[in-house]
Write a protein that holds these residues in place. Structure first.
Motif, PDB file in Angstrom:
ATOM      1  N   ALA A 165       0.861  -1.187   0.000  1.00 37.81           N
ATOM      2  CA  ALA A 165       0.000   0.000   0.000  1.00 37.81           C
ATOM      3  C   ALA A 165       0.891   1.228   0.000  1.00 37.81           C
ATOM      4  CB  ALA A 165      -0.925   0.020   1.211  1.00 37.81           C
ATOM      5  N   ASP A 166       0.574   2.190  -0.855  1.00 33.47           N
ATOM      6  CA  ASP A 166       1.407   3.378  -1.011  1.00 33.47           C
ATOM      7  C   ASP A 166       0.526   4.622  -0.972  1.00 33.47           C
ATOM      8  OD1 ASP A 166       3.660   4.929  -1.449  1.00 33.47           O
ATOM      9  OD2 ASP A 166       4.358   3.763  -3.167  1.00 33.47           O
ATOM     10  N   GLY A 167       1.175   5.781  -0.876  1.00 31.06           N
ATOM     11  CA  GLY A 167       0.449   7.043  -0.917  1.00 31.06           C
ATOM     12  C   GLY A 167      -0.240   7.410   0.379  1.00 31.06           C
ATOM     13  N   LEU A 168       0.348   7.029   1.515  1.00 27.15           N
ATOM     14  CA  LEU A 168      -0.246   7.338   2.813  1.00 27.15           C
ATOM     15  C   LEU A 168       0.354   8.615   3.394  1.00 27.15           C
ATOM     16  CD1 LEU A 168      -0.182   3.969   2.605  1.00 27.15           C
ATOM     17  CD2 LEU A 168      -1.264   4.251   4.832  1.00 27.15           C
ATOM     18  N   GLY A 169      -0.438   9.272   4.238  1.00 27.32           N
ATOM     19  CA  GLY A 169      -0.030  10.539   4.830  1.00 27.32           C
ATOM     20  C   GLY A 169       0.695  10.361   6.142  1.00 27.32           C
ATOM     21  N   TYR A 170       1.936   9.898   6.075  1.00 25.48           N
ATOM     22  CA  TYR A 170       2.824   9.637   7.200  1.00 25.48           C
ATOM     23  C   TYR A 170       2.389   8.370   7.933  1.00 25.48           C
ATOM     24  CZ  TYR A 170       6.732  10.984  10.128  1.00 25.48           C
ATOM     25  OH  TYR A 170       7.960  11.018  10.744  1.00 25.48           O
ATOM     26  N   THR A 171       2.733   7.244   7.336  1.00 25.14           N
ATOM     27  CA  THR A 171       2.352   5.920   7.828  1.00 25.14           C
ATOM     28  C   THR A 171       2.965   5.641   9.186  1.00 25.14           C
ATOM     29  OG1 THR A 171       2.846   5.354   5.529  1.00 25.14           O
ATOM     30  CG2 THR A 171       1.935   3.625   6.922  1.00 25.14           C
ATOM     31  N   VAL A 185      -4.505   1.316   9.799  1.00 24.59           N
ATOM     32  CA  VAL A 185      -3.234   2.035   9.822  1.00 24.59           C
ATOM     33  C   VAL A 185      -3.471   3.473  10.274  1.00 24.59           C
ATOM     34  CG1 VAL A 185      -3.438   2.597   7.348  1.00 24.59           C
ATOM     35  CG2 VAL A 185      -1.193   2.712   8.466  1.00 24.59           C
ATOM     36  N   ASN A 186      -2.564   3.968  11.089  1.00 23.34           N
ATOM     37  CA  ASN A 186      -2.575   5.374  11.465  1.00 23.34           C
ATOM     38  C   ASN A 186      -1.761   6.181  10.455  1.00 23.34           C
ATOM     39  OD1 ASN A 186      -4.155   5.235  13.768  1.00 23.34           O
ATOM     40  ND2 ASN A 186      -2.426   4.883  15.131  1.00 23.34           N
ATOM     41  N   GLU A 187      -2.373   7.224   9.913  1.00 19.45           N
ATOM     42  CA  GLU A 187      -1.673   8.183   9.064  1.00 19.45           C
ATOM     43  C   GLU A 187      -1.518   9.459   9.896  1.00 19.45           C
ATOM     44  OE1 GLU A 187      -2.796   8.167   4.740  1.00 19.45           O
ATOM     45  OE2 GLU A 187      -4.539   7.088   5.535  1.00 19.45           O
ATOM     46  N   THR A 188      -0.343   9.611  10.488  1.00 20.23           N
ATOM     47  CA  THR A 188      -0.173  10.573  11.574  1.00 20.23           C
ATOM     48  C   THR A 188      -0.466  12.003  11.155  1.00 20.23           C
ATOM     49  OG1 THR A 188       1.434   9.118  12.643  1.00 20.23           O
ATOM     50  CG2 THR A 188       1.439  11.422  13.312  1.00 20.23           C
ATOM     51  N   TYR A 189       0.205  12.494  10.114  1.00 26.12           N
ATOM     52  CA  TYR A 189       0.043  13.905   9.768  1.00 26.12           C
ATOM     53  C   TYR A 189      -1.090  14.151   8.775  1.00 26.12           C
ATOM     54  CZ  TYR A 189       3.997  14.953  12.650  1.00 26.12           C
ATOM     55  OH  TYR A 189       4.818  15.090  13.751  1.00 26.12           O
ATOM     56  N   ALA A 190      -1.637  13.122   8.168  1.00 25.46           N
ATOM     57  CA  ALA A 190      -2.924  13.260   7.488  1.00 25.46           C
ATOM     58  C   ALA A 190      -4.046  13.277   8.513  1.00 25.46           C
ATOM     59  CB  ALA A 190      -3.134  12.120   6.496  1.00 25.46           C
ATOM     60  N   GLN A 191      -3.721  12.927   9.762  1.00 28.03           N
ATOM     61  CA  GLN A 191      -4.639  12.932  10.903  1.00 28.03           C
ATOM     62  C   GLN A 191      -5.864  12.053  10.646  1.00 28.03           C
ATOM     63  OE1 GLN A 191      -4.390  17.530  11.536  1.00 28.03           O
ATOM     64  NE2 GLN A 191      -4.732  16.622  13.544  1.00 28.03           N
ATOM     65  N   ARG A 192      -5.595  10.874  10.123  1.00 23.86           N
ATOM     66  CA  ARG A 192      -6.708   9.971   9.877  1.00 23.86           C
ATOM     67  C   ARG A 192      -6.302   8.532  10.192  1.00 23.86           C
ATOM     68  NH1 ARG A 192      -6.794  10.445   3.235  1.00 23.86           N
ATOM     69  NH2 ARG A 192      -4.985   9.105   2.847  1.00 23.86           N
ATOM     70  N   ILE A 193      -7.310   7.739  10.492  1.00 23.09           N
ATOM     71  CA  ILE A 193      -7.139   6.305  10.659  1.00 23.09           C
ATOM     72  C   ILE A 193      -7.810   5.652   9.455  1.00 23.09           C
ATOM     73  CG2 ILE A 193      -7.548   4.321  12.146  1.00 23.09           C
ATOM     74  CD1 ILE A 193      -7.996   6.462  14.429  1.00 23.09           C
ATOM     75  N   SER A 194      -7.042   4.860   8.737  1.00 24.13           N
ATOM     76  CA  SER A 194      -7.543   4.226   7.516  1.00 24.13           C
ATOM     77  C   SER A 194      -7.554   2.720   7.681  1.00 24.13           C
ATOM     78  CB  SER A 194      -6.660   4.608   6.317  1.00 24.13           C
ATOM     79  OG  SER A 194      -6.701   5.992   6.075  1.00 24.13           O
ATOM     80  N   ARG A 195      -8.212   2.051   6.745  1.00 24.11           N
ATOM     81  CA  ARG A 195      -8.178   0.594   6.741  1.00 24.11           C
ATOM     82  C   ARG A 195      -8.208   0.088   5.304  1.00 24.11           C
ATOM     83  NH1 ARG A 195     -14.071  -1.733   8.814  1.00 24.11           N
ATOM     84  NH2 ARG A 195     -15.317  -1.044   7.035  1.00 24.11           N
TER      85      ARG A 195
END
Length: 335
Positions: A165-171, A185-195
């Motif tokens: 998986a690529d293109g995440l906002g600070y994995t 997954v936590n995307e720290t500086y995108a401030q989101r939790i994704s799945r």
């Protein structure tokens, strides 16, 4: 509405947190084993063990190179070796370390490119190694905003090392849902939790299309995460110094909070304006939680939650109303 057994008003005041052990060095990641011991990252190139009675011992790499390793995420492999993701200033990679301090490289490149500073590592129950890289930018502070999305998740499996998986906002950290249908997954500086839906076979996994579970705001920067047995996702946030519970219905509950409002305002503005620098994240402001960075469930009943941090020398804990999911490393032993 999905029923979850944690009361909606459940909250742990800071003064009710228990200090499990002190004398640690950047205990960013915590692992809980079923013999009552804990293992934490050691920021000077190794790991620390906290025994079941609170005694602390440090185990550092013995190497001839001038390179300084900064273990961030750590994992206990089935063969008994400790693994760590190296979050150095310029270089990254996944490394193994035995009890005698012998260091070996597990992975230093993927798709023909050297690994940038690396964030997280784990080995699942099918012997697949999972790792994350937060950003390809050096220094990493170039990605401390909402705009850069160049982090990725990778694996080492029967097909070798590859990005899934690529293109995440600070994995940052990843976790499997209790039914193992999803990778969160936590995307720290995108401030989101994704799945991502987990597809492929257990030994050769694939990930489907990303979904946003929760979008956070202000200075809530998701770092560590762990599931409880009812599907609740417990998340630590650096900067705001909170522990959140994302309930199965996606509502967010604050479990622990020790925030400094002035610091929160500065960090939130820096993210919006893409102006954060390294020094900005080297302080928790007036928070006493020291940038809480990870959460691990343990204890005999899996209801003790242990908290790691970036900027303090201790691990803290609290009791949860619900058990956490037991992770594969729980029954492993360091050799």
């Amino acid at each position: 509405m999905t029923i979850h057994s944690v009361p909606g008003d459940f909250h742990i005041p800071f003064d009710d947190l228990k200090v499990v052990a002190r004398g640690l060095v950047r205990p960013e990641c915590v692992l809980a084993l079923d013999d009552g011991s804990l293992v934490t990252a050691h920021g000077q190139g190794g790991y620390s063990i906290i025994s079941s009675v609170g005694e602390v011992s440090h185990h550092l790499a013995h190497c001839d190179t001038a390179r300084k390793y900064v273990p961030n995420g750590i994992a206990l492999a089935p063969n008994g070796k400790m693994l760590f993701a190296d979050l150095g200033n310029q270089y990254g990679g996944i490394f193994s370390l035995d009890r005698h301090g012998h260091l070996e490289t597990v992975l230093d490149s993927v798709d023909g490119t050297s690994l940038p500073p690396s964030n997280f590592v784990m080995v699942d129950e099918h012997d697949v190694l999972w790792f994350t890289v937060s950003t390809r930018n050096v220094p990493r502070s170039k990605s401390w905003n909402h705009h850069v999305r160049d982090g990725f998740i990778g694996v080492i499996d029967g097909d070798g090392a590859r990005i899934v998986a690529d293109g995440l906002g600070y994995t940052n950290e990843i976790a499997f849902s209790p039914d193992r249908r999803w990778v969160y997954v936590n995307e720290t500086y995108a401030q989101r939790i994704s799945r991502y839906p987990l597809t492929g076979s257990a030994a050769k996994p694939r990930l489907g299309k990303r979904e946003t579970l929760v979008q956070l705001s202000e200075a809530d920067l998701p770092d560590g995460l762990a599931f409880d047995v009812a599907g609740g996702l417990w998340v630590t946030c650096i900067a705001s110094n909170k522990v959140l519970l994302v309930r199965p219905d996606r509502t967010v509950q604050v479990i622990v909070e020790d925030s400094d409002p002035a610091h929160v305002g500065r960090i939130a503005a820096g993210i919006r304006e893409s102006s954060l620098e390294h020094a900005d994240m080297q302080t928790p402001g007036n928070s006493r939680l020291g940038n809480v960075s990870s959460i691990a469930f343990g204890g005999r009943d899996m209801r003790t939650a242990y908290l790691g941090c970036l900027l303090d020398d201790c691990v803290r804990s609290f009791r949860s109303p619900i058990p956490g999911v037991a992770l594969p490393h729980r029954s492993r032993r360091i050799r």
